[in-house]
Design a protein around this motif. Structure first.
Motif, short mmCIF file in Angstrom:
data_model
loop_
_atom_site.label_atom_id
_atom_site.label_comp_id
_atom_site.label_asym_id
_atom_site.label_seq_id
_atom_site.Cartn_x
_atom_site.Cartn_y
_atom_site.Cartn_z
N ALA A 1 -66.67 44.00 29.46
CA ALA A 1 -65.72 44.64 28.55
C ALA A 1 -64.79 43.62 27.88
O ALA A 1 -64.45 43.78 26.71
N VAL A 2 -64.40 42.59 28.60
CA VAL A 2 -63.45 41.62 28.04
C VAL A 2 -63.98 40.21 28.25
O VAL A 2 -64.98 39.98 28.93
N LEU A 3 -63.25 39.27 27.68
CA LEU A 3 -63.60 37.85 27.77
C LEU A 3 -63.60 37.40 29.23
O LEU A 3 -62.73 37.78 30.01
N GLY A 4 -64.61 36.59 29.58
CA GLY A 4 -64.66 36.02 30.92
C GLY A 4 -65.41 36.84 31.94
O GLY A 4 -65.52 36.43 33.10
N GLU A 5 -65.95 38.00 31.54
CA GLU A 5 -66.71 38.84 32.46
C GLU A 5 -68.20 38.62 32.26
O GLU A 5 -68.65 38.23 31.18
N CYS A 6 -68.98 38.91 33.31
CA CYS A 6 -70.42 38.78 33.21
C CYS A 6 -71.09 39.83 34.09
O CYS A 6 -70.49 40.35 35.03
N HIS B 1 -60.25 28.27 24.22
CA HIS B 1 -59.61 27.93 25.49
C HIS B 1 -58.27 28.66 25.60
O HIS B 1 -57.77 29.24 24.64
N GLY B 2 -57.73 28.62 26.79
CA GLY B 2 -56.42 29.20 27.03
C GLY B 2 -55.55 28.21 27.78
O GLY B 2 -56.03 27.41 28.58
N HIS B 3 -54.27 28.21 27.46
CA HIS B 3 -53.33 27.31 28.14
C HIS B 3 -51.94 27.93 28.08
O HIS B 3 -51.70 28.93 27.39
N GLU B 4 -51.03 27.33 28.81
CA GLU B 4 -49.67 27.86 28.81
C GLU B 4 -49.04 27.71 27.43
O GLU B 4 -49.45 26.87 26.64
N GLN C 1 -55.25 23.39 30.91
CA GLN C 1 -56.05 24.47 30.36
C GLN C 1 -56.57 25.34 31.50
O GLN C 1 -56.92 24.85 32.57
N TYR C 2 -56.62 26.64 31.23
CA TYR C 2 -57.09 27.56 32.26
C TYR C 2 -58.61 27.51 32.37
O TYR C 2 -59.32 27.45 31.37
N THR C 3 -59.10 27.54 33.60
CA THR C 3 -60.55 27.55 33.84
C THR C 3 -61.02 28.92 34.33
O THR C 3 -62.18 29.06 34.71
N GLU C 4 -60.15 29.89 34.32
CA GLU C 4 -60.49 31.26 34.68
C GLU C 4 -59.70 32.21 33.81
O GLU C 4 -58.51 32.00 33.56
N ILE C 5 -60.39 33.22 33.31
CA ILE C 5 -59.72 34.20 32.45
C ILE C 5 -59.29 35.38 33.31
O ILE C 5 -60.13 36.06 33.91
N THR C 6 -57.99 35.61 33.37
CA THR C 6 -57.42 36.68 34.18
C THR C 6 -56.57 37.58 33.29
O THR C 6 -56.21 37.20 32.16
N PRO C 7 -56.21 38.78 33.77
CA PRO C 7 -55.33 39.64 32.97
C PRO C 7 -54.00 38.97 32.63
O PRO C 7 -53.39 39.29 31.61
N ALA C 8 -53.59 38.01 33.45
CA ALA C 8 -52.30 37.36 33.21
C ALA C 8 -52.37 36.33 32.09
O ALA C 8 -51.36 36.08 31.42
N ASN C 9 -53.55 35.72 31.87
CA ASN C 9 -53.61 34.65 30.87
C ASN C 9 -54.58 34.94 29.73
O ASN C 9 -54.77 34.09 28.86
N ASP D 1 -54.37 36.70 27.14
CA ASP D 1 -53.77 36.68 25.80
C ASP D 1 -53.60 35.27 25.26
O ASP D 1 -53.42 35.08 24.05
N SER D 2 -53.63 34.26 26.14
CA SER D 2 -53.45 32.88 25.69
C SER D 2 -54.75 32.26 25.20
O SER D 2 -54.73 31.18 24.60
N PHE D 3 -55.87 32.93 25.44
CA PHE D 3 -57.15 32.38 25.00
C PHE D 3 -57.33 32.62 23.51
O PHE D 3 -57.10 33.72 23.01
N HIS D 4 -57.77 31.58 22.83
CA HIS D 4 -57.94 31.65 21.38
C HIS D 4 -59.02 30.65 20.96
O HIS D 4 -59.42 29.78 21.74
N PHE D 5 -59.47 30.81 19.73
CA PHE D 5 -60.50 29.93 19.18
C PHE D 5 -59.91 29.13 18.03
O PHE D 5 -59.12 29.65 17.23
#
Length: 391
Positions: free
Chosen positions: A133-138, A206-209, A236-244, A246-250
């Protein structure tokens, strides 16, 4: 019955010789049958999957590599095309496009970046958990889930292309949200994710603070005109979680991002013909191929190999049969004193021949029964065997 009883007792006493003869005769009969069954099974499976895939769009190059990568997730990744090609195909109204990006792996299983249209196109259903459903799932194919020992809720980390590249892209820890029902196709050995997740694995996203809100001055390289330039120290985050998430972008235009191929599903035969006309070799930098034509040409080569194997099996079988005859003749010579004793007891030459024929009959029947059992197992598990061979 008396002859069969004596033959059985003789064979029981000479266990090693009996086992060797039965095994040799079984292999002579079974191997050509097994090769024929597996070749026919591969033909059925490969043609069924290629016929179910109307058209494939890809970069010009090896049509076989493109088909093998798109349909069977095998071979090296072909040259890429852009996501714009999938959008342009949708805009023609002649077909709907299914983008495919198959370049990376996770613990030996291919990571297939695609869209939800792929699952409905292949009629894949979720056996446990839910769909991505969302980014980072498989979601995992049935065989991949079983061999990896993973289930919904577990995590799977992508395998970096070069583990010694310290400046490369970090592996992505994906969340397993579902396991697909077995389909006895290459889909069972795949890890499916959204195509954007595959782009994140490549480092295009990628996503980061938040750089503007960071408290560590070493994370900021420069500030000018309201723009903040981050330094390499920014984590940079290496796991996409509900907390981060929103920080992932292209960075860049996603329409220019890579795909290994696009599956084109025309609405009808006329649409398919018109669509192929848009990608004629002399008018387009891309190639539109019909998978069944490529697979059929490949199978013709496989059949040639099968004919060569049949000839080899025939020669080996003749050699083994001659060896068996030699063993029987030597055995009769070694049993000469035993035969003479039976003659003295009143056994006729006809009865002696009957005893030898009974021994050979028991060996032949045993090998035929064993061959039938092995052939039955091969027929029963041919789909699984072919899945292993095509993996």
């Amino acid at each position: 019955m008396h002859s069969l009883y004596m033959a059985w007792q003789y064979l029981r006493f000479h266990k090693v010789k009996t086992v060797v003869l039965i095994a040799a005769l079984t292999l002579i009969i079974y191997l050509p049958l097994a090769v024929h069954i597996l070749v026919r099974a591969s033909e059925v499976q490969m043609l069924a999957r290629s016929r179910a895939t109307p058209l494939i769009l890809g970069q010009k190059g090896s049509a076989l590599d493109l088909v093998m990568n798109t349909l069977y997730f095998a071979s090296k990744p072909p040259e890429t095309i852009s996501m714009r090609e999938a959008g342009d195909m949708d805009e023609t109204g002649l077909a709907y496009a299914i983008p495919m990006y198959n370049r990376y792996t996770a613990r030996g299983f291919p990571i297939v970046g695609t869209t939800l249209d792929y699952f409905s196109f292949r009629q894949l259903e979720v056996a446990a958990g839910r769909m991505i459903a969302v980014l980072g799932e498989c979601v995992l194919g049935a065989t991949a889930a079983a061999e990896l020992g993973l289930s919904p809720g577990d995590a799977l980390i992508s395998t970096p292309e070069n583990p010694f590249d310290l400046a490369g892209v970090y592996p992505l820890k994906m969340k397993v949200v579902g396991v697909l029902t077995p389909s006895h196709t290459p889909d069972d050995r795949a890890v499916f994710a959204d195509v954007k997740t595959a782009w994140v694995i490549e480092g295009l996203g990628h996503g980061h603070e938040d750089v503007a809100a960071t408290r560590d001055p070493q994370n900021v390289l420069a500030q000018q005109a309201g723009n903040v330039v981050a330094s390499a120290k920014l984590v940079q985050y290496t796991e996409i979680t509900p907390a981060n998430i929103d920080s992932f972008h292209f960075h860049g235009d996603t329409a220019k991002f890579p795909l290994t191929s696009v599956i084109a599903v025309p609405h009808d035969d006329k649409s398919a013909t018109l669509l192929r006309g848009r990608y004629l070799p002399e008018a387009s930098p891309f190639q539109m191929i019909v998978p069944v034509e490529v697979v059929s040409a490949l199978l013709q080569n496989i059949f040639k190999i099968q004919r060569v194997l049949n000839i080899i099996f025939a020669v080996v079988s003749i050699a083994m049969l001659l060896t068996i005859i030699l063993i029987i003749m030597l055995s009769l010579r070694l049993r000469q004193s035993e035969i003479e004793t039976m003659y003295k007891l009143g056994c006729s030459r006809l009865k002696m021949a009957e005893l030898v024929a009974a021994e050979l009959g028991v060996i032949v029947v045993a090998s035929l029964v064993l061959t039938a059992g092995l052939t039955g197992l091969t027929l029963r598990w041919r789909a699984v065997l072919m899945q292993q061979f095509l993996a």
